[in-house]
Motif scaffolding. Structure first.
Motif, PDB file in Angstrom:
ATOM      1  N   GLU A 181       0.836  -1.214   0.000  1.00 48.69           N
ATOM      2  CA  GLU A 181       0.000   0.000   0.000  1.00 48.69           C
ATOM      3  C   GLU A 181       0.864   1.254   0.000  1.00 48.69           C
ATOM      4  O   GLU A 181       0.546   2.244  -0.653  1.00 48.69           O
ATOM      5  CB  GLU A 181      -0.958   0.004   1.211  1.00 48.69           C
ATOM      6  CG  GLU A 181      -2.080  -1.005   1.093  1.00 48.69           C
ATOM      7  CD  GLU A 181      -2.719  -1.014  -0.304  1.00 48.69           C
ATOM      8  OE1 GLU A 181      -3.145   0.054  -0.776  1.00 48.69           O
ATOM      9  OE2 GLU A 181      -2.754  -2.094  -0.939  1.00 48.69           O
ATOM     10  N   ARG A 184       1.953   1.721  -3.405  1.00 51.41           N
ATOM     11  CA  ARG A 184       0.804   2.066  -4.263  1.00 51.41           C
ATOM     12  C   ARG A 184       0.537   3.572  -4.180  1.00 51.41           C
ATOM     13  O   ARG A 184       0.271   4.212  -5.190  1.00 51.41           O
ATOM     14  CB  ARG A 184      -0.436   1.270  -3.816  1.00 51.41           C
ATOM     15  CG  ARG A 184      -1.431   1.039  -4.944  1.00 51.41           C
ATOM     16  CD  ARG A 184      -2.713   0.377  -4.465  1.00 51.41           C
ATOM     17  NE  ARG A 184      -2.543  -0.958  -3.943  1.00 51.41           N
ATOM     18  CZ  ARG A 184      -2.398  -2.058  -4.689  1.00 51.41           C
ATOM     19  NH1 ARG A 184      -2.379  -1.959  -5.993  1.00 51.41           N
ATOM     20  NH2 ARG A 184      -2.259  -3.244  -4.134  1.00 51.41           N
ATOM     21  N   ASN A 187       2.468   5.475  -6.483  1.00 50.88           N
ATOM     22  CA  ASN A 187       2.279   5.081  -7.896  1.00 50.88           C
ATOM     23  C   ASN A 187       3.387   4.214  -8.459  1.00 50.88           C
ATOM     24  O   ASN A 187       3.746   4.333  -9.622  1.00 50.88           O
ATOM     25  CB  ASN A 187       2.138   6.326  -8.781  1.00 50.88           C
ATOM     26  CG  ASN A 187       0.823   7.002  -8.544  1.00 50.88           C
ATOM     27  OD1 ASN A 187      -0.191   6.334  -8.339  1.00 50.88           O
ATOM     28  ND2 ASN A 187       0.852   8.310  -8.508  1.00 50.88           N
ATOM     29  N   ILE A 189       3.389   0.712  -8.017  1.00 54.69           N
ATOM     30  CA  ILE A 189       3.018  -0.712  -8.099  1.00 54.69           C
ATOM     31  C   ILE A 189       2.522  -1.120  -9.489  1.00 54.69           C
ATOM     32  O   ILE A 189       1.662  -0.474 -10.083  1.00 54.69           O
ATOM     33  CB  ILE A 189       1.923  -1.038  -7.044  1.00 54.69           C
ATOM     34  CG1 ILE A 189       2.504  -0.979  -5.633  1.00 54.69           C
ATOM     35  CG2 ILE A 189       1.278  -2.393  -7.304  1.00 54.69           C
ATOM     36  CD1 ILE A 189       3.284  -2.199  -5.180  1.00 54.69           C
ATOM     37  N   THR A 191       0.767  -4.502 -10.975  1.00 54.45           N
ATOM     38  CA  THR A 191       0.209  -5.785 -10.508  1.00 54.45           C
ATOM     39  C   THR A 191       0.094  -6.770 -11.663  1.00 54.45           C
ATOM     40  O   THR A 191      -0.413  -6.424 -12.736  1.00 54.45           O
ATOM     41  CB  THR A 191      -1.180  -5.572  -9.865  1.00 54.45           C
ATOM     42  OG1 THR A 191      -1.037  -4.596  -8.836  1.00 54.45           O
ATOM     43  CG2 THR A 191      -1.718  -6.855  -9.251  1.00 54.45           C
TER      44      THR A 191
END
Ligand code: AP5
Length: 214
Positions: A181, A184, A187, A189, A191
């Motif tokens: 998190e 994240r 910005n 990450i 996936t």
């Protein structure tokens, strides 16, 4: 390129990180491999880490931070696989990469469910000599339980028993998901669906990282 690889135990981080390292000519640093190497050599670090790893718990932040900082000083591009695993480690890494002017470009999250992980890990076998990783269902050795590269008899990791894998998964949810998190919010990450087969995960990863590397 400087990358972090996240994902639950057995998600395929090591499998994919080795391929990315080869394709993009960057160094793969797996903190789990470093610790296992220390255990097999019986060093001071190995003696401290062995029981903790066998229980599926985490080695202390202080030990891990010092170990990683030493590696980063020597390298310009790298994949960190298995680090940072706690918020303290993530904050330490932020400071170290800023000091060294080696900031992280992206953090790859390979996402897989708990049941798939337990299945994968119970079938994982590793070569104790060269470290190559196999799976008795998805990545079989050519000859029964022997390494394709060096012929050594394959073994099962001590922390790959089902109850330890479930404990490692719990530790991941509690300690490492907050780290994801954290990235994240910055910005960083990317996936990837790790439930796909190995080749499809690699293809997706290469495509994303190629656009990144331009
Ligand atoms: P570590 O070695 O990092 O373990 P982990 O994160 O639990 O990850 P694994 O190595 O189990 O799995 P992986 O995601 O690399 O999967 P793999 O590619 O092998 O850490 C071990 C321990 O060290 C920790 O528990 C802790 O005690 C300590 N530690 C390490 N770092 C630390 C830190 N920073 N702080 C504190 N403590 C730390 O694949 C798994 C299997 O699935 C293989 O058989 C593979 O062939 C197969 N497979 C892979 N991809 C696929 C696919 N797409 N489809 C089907 N099969 C697949």
């Amino acid at each position: 390129m400087r990358l972090l690889f996240f994902g639950p135990p057995g998600a395929g981080k090591g499998t994919q990180a080795k391929m990315v390292a080869k394709e993009f000519d960057i160094v793969h640093i797996s903190t789990g491999d470093i610790l296992r190497d220390a255990v097999s050599k019986g060093t001071e670090l190995g003696k401290k880490a062995k029981a903790i790893m066998d229980r599926g718990e985490l080695v202390s932040d202080e030990i891990m931070n010092n170990l990683v900082k030493e590696k980063l000083q020597e390298l310009d591009s790298f994949i960190l696989d298995g680090y940072p695993r706690t918020l303290d480690q993530a904050k330490f890494l932020d400071g170290a990469t800023k000091d060294l002017k080696k900031e992280i470009d992206a953090a790859v999250l390979i996402d897989v469910s708990e049941e798939e992980i337990v299945k994968r890990i119970s079938n994982r076998r590793v070569c104790p000599n060269c470290g190559k990783v196999y799976n008795l269902i998805t990545l079989k050795p050519k000859e029964d339980e022997k390494c394709d590269v060096c012929g050594t008899k394959l073994i099962q990791r001590d922390d790959d028993k089902e109850e330890v894998v479930r404990e490692r998964y719990k530790v991941y949810k509690k300690n490492t998901e907050p780290v994801i998190e954290y990235y994240r919010k910055n910005n960083k990450i990317i996936t990837i669906d790790g439930a796909q087969n190995v080749e499809d995960v690699t293809k997706e990863l290469f495509n994303i990282l190629r656009s990144f590397n331009k």
